[in-house]
Structures are given as C-alpha cells and as structure tokens.
Design a protein around this motif. Structure first.
Motif: not given
Length: 81
Positions: A48, A51-52, A65
């Motif tokens: 995650m 991914c952000r 994510g």
C-alpha cells in the motif's frame, strides 16, 4: 489452486511479506513498475505504501495496494474474472 480461482491476467506482484502477514514496502518500486510496464504488464499489485506513491506516475496501469497478504490475495485473484 486451493481457492479454485485464477490470478488476474497481466498482473505483476511485488512486495515483501512479514511473519504476521503484513505486506512491507519495497525499494525501487518505481523502477520495478516501469520495467513491468515495458514488459507488457497492465496491472501491478504493490504494498500500500508504494502504491500511494506511484498512482500518479503510472496512471496508465491498474495499481492495487495491499496491507496484508489477505488483501493481496483478494486483489490478485478476484472472484469474477
């Protein structure tokens, strides 16, 4: 095979799984996703945190994510493909 489901097609998976099932961020995630895109992958499953950071840079790829291995399996193997 245990869940009798296929993984999402054209997806690359990148991350590190901890002993308690958490998905940890990886170094050089941007380079990894760029190489996957160059090789023809259209989706990426990442930790995650990574991914952000990459969503804006790789808008042409579908980025997923995951915070836990359970999240990752849900993303990688949806029920209706």
């Amino acid at each position: 095979s245990f869940a009798n489901r296929l993984p999402r097609p054209h997806m690359v998976v990148c991350g590190e799984v901890g002993l308690s099932g958490e998905v940890r961020a990886v170094s050089q995630a941007e380079l990894r996703v760029a190489e996957a895109r160059r090789l023809g992958f259209r989706a990426a499953l990442l930790p995650m945190k990574n991914c952000r950071q990459l969503t804006e840079r790789f808008g042409d790829m579908e980025l997923f994510g995951a915070e836990t291995i359970g999240d990752a399996l849900k993303c990688a193997m949806p029920k209706n493909i």
